[in-house]
Design an enzyme around this catalytic site. Structure first.
Site, PDB file in Angstrom:
ATOM      1  N   SER A  61       0.801  -1.223   0.000  1.00 27.84           N
ATOM      2  CA  SER A  61       0.000   0.000   0.000  1.00 27.84           C
ATOM      3  C   SER A  61       0.832   1.271   0.000  1.00 27.84           C
ATOM      4  O   SER A  61       0.319   2.338  -0.345  1.00 27.84           O
ATOM      5  CB  SER A  61      -0.935   0.014   1.216  1.00 27.84           C
ATOM      6  OG  SER A  61      -0.205  -0.135   2.419  1.00 27.84           O
ATOM      7  N   ASP A 356      -3.639   8.063   7.820  1.00 25.94           N
ATOM      8  CA  ASP A 356      -4.562   7.193   8.537  1.00 25.94           C
ATOM      9  C   ASP A 356      -3.783   6.453   9.615  1.00 25.94           C
ATOM     10  O   ASP A 356      -2.663   6.832   9.946  1.00 25.94           O
ATOM     11  CB  ASP A 356      -5.312   6.253   7.581  1.00 25.94           C
ATOM     12  CG  ASP A 356      -4.397   5.247   6.886  1.00 25.94           C
ATOM     13  OD1 ASP A 356      -3.227   5.106   7.301  1.00 25.94           O
ATOM     14  OD2 ASP A 356      -4.853   4.598   5.924  1.00 25.94           O
ATOM     15  N   HIS A 359      -0.774   4.538   7.366  1.00 25.43           N
ATOM     16  CA  HIS A 359      -0.060   5.075   6.209  1.00 25.43           C
ATOM     17  C   HIS A 359       0.382   6.525   6.378  1.00 25.43           C
ATOM     18  O   HIS A 359      -0.325   7.320   7.005  1.00 25.43           O
ATOM     19  CB  HIS A 359      -0.941   4.950   4.963  1.00 25.43           C
ATOM     20  CG  HIS A 359      -1.374   3.551   4.687  1.00 25.43           C
ATOM     21  ND1 HIS A 359      -2.618   3.078   5.062  1.00 25.43           N
ATOM     22  CD2 HIS A 359      -0.718   2.515   4.113  1.00 25.43           C
ATOM     23  CE1 HIS A 359      -2.713   1.801   4.703  1.00 25.43           C
ATOM     24  NE2 HIS A 359      -1.582   1.435   4.132  1.00 25.43           N
TER      25      HIS A 359
END
Length: 401
Positions: A61, A356, A359
């Site tokens: 990610s 978040d 991340h």
């Protein structure tokens, strides 16, 4: 009359499609000629110059630019909702599939390499004839990265595209390229292209969660499995013609807000950081070993772990007011809730390390990319990404591992 008109319309539509197909094929041929410097026969296509060599991205990610958006399954990790992309420009408030408020590390590295942003997501390019896939692969490159992906197939099963599947997608892409422009052309292009890899973070999370009291034997077996799979992927890319590998190690995963929740004081997870540090040592040894036995293999290992460790030790020096809370979320440390519409969203997003609960924010990604590309020498070994991109390609890219 209606039947005749419908036939004419259908015929016209087929004609338009045929013209579009021809244009795409010619574009692919032109891109291929430019990529290899022409066909040696004085063709005018020799005069075309790509602004940069393609970039191919594999990872998780931290590098995903939207592959998971098109991945079927209700449990797939996705960042296709507000407030992801809140600062993405152009397209204010546009969730792109990046796990960020804007751009991510792959975008900033790609910019440094001469592209406008990260190459597009593989899942957005595949089609019946793969024209757009091949054209992108020959010019900008392709991103295969997937949020939640691990080095091991057992990491987040059914929720992402693991490294092994990303490799199969890479192989399919190369085969489609070779079918259009020839194997030797693709091998030469790959030898000059930049292969960006960043994966392993999720393996740490999953292993630590399942093995809270892991023995040294279990940890050693874990590292061995990771190193074996990572080696298979890199040597697989090498056999395809890849020679330049920019590899980002596992980050300071024990300090993400979600992990800090486990501590009443909000401290980092020392055990998880120790697990990551141990793997990073194994990764460094793996790359050095591959460089010693694979002719033309060149790499730069970026120290995401060390870069974050130094930034978190002195947040103000990096312009942060917070390195332990999520900008988008809710509850304690902003980490007790997912980033989604209706949750809390901070306004000073350039002053927090995390967007978040896992991340980094866009600015943190930019700072990381700057460090990896041409920053202080301690963050990349044995050379930085800029030097890697400029390195001379192997004279025999079609050699096999």
């Amino acid at each position: 009359m209606k039947k005749s008109g419908g036939g004419a319309t259908s015929s016209g539509f087929r004609g338009v499609c045929l013209v579009m197909a021809v244009i795409i094929v010619l574009s692919i041929q032109a891109a291929a000629a430019a990529a290899v410097g022409g066909d040696g026969g004085g063709n005018q296509l020799q005069q075309l110059n790509l602004r940069a060599s393609p970039v191919y991205v594999l990872g998780d990610s931290t590098l995903d630019v939207g592959n998971n958006n098109d991945l079927p399954g209700k449990d797939v990790f996705r960042a296709n909702r507000p407030y992801y992309g809140v600062d993405y420009l152009p397209g204010f408030l546009r969730p792109t599939g990046r796990f960020s408020n804007g751009y991510n590390v792959a975008d900033y590295i790609s910019r440094k390499l001469g592209l406008a942003k990260s190459p597009p997501a593989y899942m957005s390019l595949v089609g019946p004839l793969n024209f757009t896939l091949v054209l992108s692969a020959l010019t900008d490159g392709v991103s295969f990265a997937s949020g939640g992906a691990g080095i091991l197939d057992s990491t987040n099963v059914g929720q992402c595209i693991p490294l092994s599947a990303q490799m199969r997608n890479m192989e399919a892409t190369r085969a489609a390229m070779a079918a259009k422009v020839g194997d030797r052309t693709v091998a030469d292009l790959f030898s000059r292209s930049f292969f960006l890899l960043g994966v392993g973070n999720n393996d740490m999370f999953v292993f630590a969660t399942a093995n809270s009291n892991a023995t040294p034997t279990q940890v050693a077996a874990f590292y061995s499995a990771l190193a074996g799979n990572y080696s298979d992927a890199i040597t697989g890319l090498y056999r395809m013609g890849a020679r330049k590998f920019g590899v980002i190690n596992v980050g300071l995963v024990g300090c993400v807000p979600l992990m800090r929740l486990q501590s009443p004081a909000g401290d980092c997870s020392r055990g998880l950081n120790s697990l990551a540090a141990g793997f990073n040592s194994a990764l460094a040894s793996l790359l050095a070993g591959l460089a010693s036995r694979l002719p033309g293999f060149t790499y730069s290992l970026a120290d995401s772990f060390g870069f974050a460790e130094e930034a978190f030790a002195d947040p103000a020096a990096s312009g942060y007011r917070s390195v332990d809370t999520a900008c988008c979320g809710g509850g304690r440390l902003g980490a007790e809730r997912e980033c989604e519409r209706g949750c809390s969203l901070c306004s000073d997003r350039d002053q927090v390390a995390f967007f978040d609960r896992i991340h980094p924010c866009q600015r943190a990604c930019m700072l990381s990319a700057n460090a990896y590309f041409d920053g202080p020498a301690q963050y990349t070994k044995p050379i930085n990404f800029k030097q890697l991109a400029s390195a001379r390609s192997s004279s025999a890219p079609w050699a096999t591992a």
